[in-house]
Write a protein that holds these residues in place. Structure first.
Motif, PDB file in Angstrom:
ATOM      1  N   LEU A 164       0.857  -1.184   0.000  1.00 49.30           N
ATOM      2  CA  LEU A 164       0.000   0.000   0.000  1.00 49.30           C
ATOM      3  C   LEU A 164       0.892   1.232   0.000  1.00 49.30           C
ATOM      4  O   LEU A 164       2.080   1.158   0.350  1.00 49.30           O
ATOM      5  CB  LEU A 164      -0.916  -0.024   1.220  1.00 49.30           C
ATOM      6  CG  LEU A 164      -1.837  -1.257   1.307  1.00 49.30           C
ATOM      7  CD1 LEU A 164      -2.597  -1.261   2.624  1.00 49.30           C
ATOM      8  CD2 LEU A 164      -2.792  -1.301   0.126  1.00 49.30           C
ATOM      9  N   GLU A 165       0.343   2.367  -0.368  1.00 47.53           N
ATOM     10  CA  GLU A 165       1.177   3.581  -0.520  1.00 47.53           C
ATOM     11  C   GLU A 165       1.912   3.967   0.759  1.00 47.53           C
ATOM     12  O   GLU A 165       2.988   4.549   0.700  1.00 47.53           O
ATOM     13  CB  GLU A 165       0.344   4.747  -1.032  1.00 47.53           C
ATOM     14  CG  GLU A 165      -0.753   5.177  -0.076  1.00 47.53           C
ATOM     15  CD  GLU A 165      -1.621   6.284  -0.633  1.00 47.53           C
ATOM     16  OE1 GLU A 165      -1.930   7.213   0.133  1.00 47.53           O
ATOM     17  OE2 GLU A 165      -1.987   6.206  -1.821  1.00 47.53           O
ATOM     18  N   TRP A 166       1.398   3.615   1.903  1.00 51.04           N
ATOM     19  CA  TRP A 166       2.045   3.967   3.167  1.00 51.04           C
ATOM     20  C   TRP A 166       3.008   2.886   3.656  1.00 51.04           C
ATOM     21  O   TRP A 166       3.535   2.971   4.756  1.00 51.04           O
ATOM     22  CB  TRP A 166       1.001   4.291   4.242  1.00 51.04           C
ATOM     23  CG  TRP A 166      -0.056   3.236   4.409  1.00 51.04           C
ATOM     24  CD1 TRP A 166      -1.243   3.139   3.743  1.00 51.04           C
ATOM     25  CD2 TRP A 166      -0.007   2.100   5.286  1.00 51.04           C
ATOM     26  NE1 TRP A 166      -1.935   2.022   4.152  1.00 51.04           N
ATOM     27  CE2 TRP A 166      -1.191   1.364   5.109  1.00 51.04           C
ATOM     28  CE3 TRP A 166       0.922   1.640   6.212  1.00 51.04           C
ATOM     29  CZ2 TRP A 166      -1.468   0.206   5.805  1.00 51.04           C
ATOM     30  CZ3 TRP A 166       0.631   0.474   6.904  1.00 51.04           C
ATOM     31  CH2 TRP A 166      -0.545  -0.218   6.697  1.00 51.04           C
ATOM     32  N   GLN A 167       3.254   1.861   2.828  1.00 53.63           N
ATOM     33  CA  GLN A 167       4.157   0.771   3.189  1.00 53.63           C
ATOM     34  C   GLN A 167       5.418   0.834   2.311  1.00 53.63           C
ATOM     35  O   GLN A 167       5.430   0.300   1.209  1.00 53.63           O
ATOM     36  CB  GLN A 167       3.463  -0.583   3.004  1.00 53.63           C
ATOM     37  CG  GLN A 167       2.274  -0.782   3.919  1.00 53.63           C
ATOM     38  CD  GLN A 167       1.495  -2.050   3.587  1.00 53.63           C
ATOM     39  OE1 GLN A 167       1.201  -2.319   2.430  1.00 53.63           O
ATOM     40  NE2 GLN A 167       1.154  -2.808   4.612  1.00 53.63           N
TER      41      GLN A 167
ATOM     42  N   SER B 276       9.511  -1.323  -1.556  1.00 55.04           N
ATOM     43  CA  SER B 276       8.239  -1.670  -2.198  1.00 55.04           C
ATOM     44  C   SER B 276       8.347  -1.710  -3.712  1.00 55.04           C
ATOM     45  O   SER B 276       7.753  -2.572  -4.361  1.00 55.04           O
ATOM     46  CB  SER B 276       7.152  -0.675  -1.795  1.00 55.04           C
ATOM     47  OG  SER B 276       6.864  -0.810  -0.436  1.00 55.04           O
ATOM     48  N   GLU B 277       9.115  -0.789  -4.266  1.00 55.28           N
ATOM     49  CA  GLU B 277       9.226  -0.740  -5.729  1.00 55.28           C
ATOM     50  C   GLU B 277       9.996  -1.937  -6.304  1.00 55.28           C
ATOM     51  O   GLU B 277      10.003  -2.173  -7.498  1.00 55.28           O
ATOM     52  CB  GLU B 277       9.848   0.574  -6.198  1.00 55.28           C
ATOM     53  CG  GLU B 277      11.239   0.845  -5.696  1.00 55.28           C
ATOM     54  CD  GLU B 277      11.297   1.579  -4.355  1.00 55.28           C
ATOM     55  OE1 GLU B 277      12.400   2.016  -4.002  1.00 55.28           O
ATOM     56  OE2 GLU B 277      10.269   1.711  -3.662  1.00 55.28           O
ATOM     57  N   LYS B 278      10.634  -2.731  -5.446  1.00 51.85           N
ATOM     58  CA  LYS B 278      11.369  -3.927  -5.882  1.00 51.85           C
ATOM     59  C   LYS B 278      10.575  -5.219  -5.649  1.00 51.85           C
ATOM     60  O   LYS B 278      11.086  -6.307  -5.870  1.00 51.85           O
ATOM     61  CB  LYS B 278      12.712  -4.030  -5.138  1.00 51.85           C
ATOM     62  CG  LYS B 278      13.618  -2.855  -5.341  1.00 51.85           C
ATOM     63  CD  LYS B 278      14.183  -2.863  -6.725  1.00 51.85           C
ATOM     64  CE  LYS B 278      15.199  -1.733  -6.875  1.00 51.85           C
ATOM     65  NZ  LYS B 278      15.669  -1.611  -8.231  1.00 51.85           N
ATOM     66  N   LEU B 279       9.332  -5.100  -5.209  1.00 47.31           N
ATOM     67  CA  LEU B 279       8.557  -6.288  -4.866  1.00 47.31           C
ATOM     68  C   LEU B 279       8.323  -7.205  -6.069  1.00 47.31           C
ATOM     69  O   LEU B 279       8.382  -8.422  -5.935  1.00 47.31           O
ATOM     70  CB  LEU B 279       7.232  -5.917  -4.205  1.00 47.31           C
ATOM     71  CG  LEU B 279       6.367  -7.090  -3.756  1.00 47.31           C
ATOM     72  CD1 LEU B 279       7.118  -8.022  -2.807  1.00 47.31           C
ATOM     73  CD2 LEU B 279       5.086  -6.596  -3.107  1.00 47.31           C
ATOM     74  N   GLU B 280       8.078  -6.648  -7.235  1.00 44.51           N
ATOM     75  CA  GLU B 280       7.884  -7.500  -8.416  1.00 44.51           C
ATOM     76  C   GLU B 280       9.137  -8.318  -8.710  1.00 44.51           C
ATOM     77  O   GLU B 280       9.052  -9.496  -9.035  1.00 44.51           O
ATOM     78  CB  GLU B 280       7.473  -6.681  -9.639  1.00 44.51           C
ATOM     79  CG  GLU B 280       5.978  -6.467  -9.743  1.00 44.51           C
ATOM     80  CD  GLU B 280       5.143  -7.754  -9.665  1.00 44.51           C
ATOM     81  OE1 GLU B 280       5.424  -8.725 -10.409  1.00 44.51           O
ATOM     82  OE2 GLU B 280       4.214  -7.802  -8.844  1.00 44.51           O
TER      83      GLU B 280
END
Length: 142
Positions: free
Chosen positions: A30-33, A95-99
């Motif tokens: 989520l945006e806050w995570q 978070s941006e590396k989750l994929e």
């Protein structure tokens, strides 16, 4: 290819999204995570699932412990973060590396434990009801 076992405690909403991916990936943050944090041992994941998730209304008072294998070469780029006692170790994946993280998972995400809070009434999906029954049966048989 070497892999490392990791664990992640999740609540009901995240568990439903994992199931919808056929147990192949974790849903976007989520945006806050700002980070995704798998943990390095089952006991720490169980502690979070039991003590936090079962008290969280947003997670429907359910705590699931997932286990999965990740390519060692991928996780080596993230230093272990200690956030408490000796066993409270996590990887902090932006978070941006989750994929990319999801692409490094080998096999399926497995549910190994479920914790049910006192205020739980009913699972949010029939698939979770079945999953919970199977996990509880497995835990009682051991």
């Amino acid at each position: 290819m070497k892999t490392v076992s990791l664990y992640r405690p999740v609540g009901e909403k995240e568990m439903i999204l994992i199931a919808e991916s056929n147990y192949k990936k974790f849903p976007p943050r989520l945006e806050w995570q700002p980070i995704f944090y798998p943990v390095l041992n089952e006991s720490y994941a169980s502690e979070i699932a039991e003590k936090w998730n079962t008290r969280d209304e947003a997670g429907n008072y359910l705590g699931f412990v997932t286990k999965f294998e990740v390519k060692e070469e991928f996780i080596d780029q993230y230093p272990v973060q200690n956030v408490g006692t000796r066993r409270h170790n996590e990887l902090w994946v932006p978070s941006e590396k989750l994929e990319n993280f999801n692409d490094a998972i080998v096999g399926n995400i497995e549910v190994i434990k479920v914790f049910i809070g006192e205020e739980f009434t009913k699972a949010g999906s029939p698939e979770l009801e079945i999953l919970m029954l199977n996990i509880e049966k497995t835990n009682h048989d051991q």
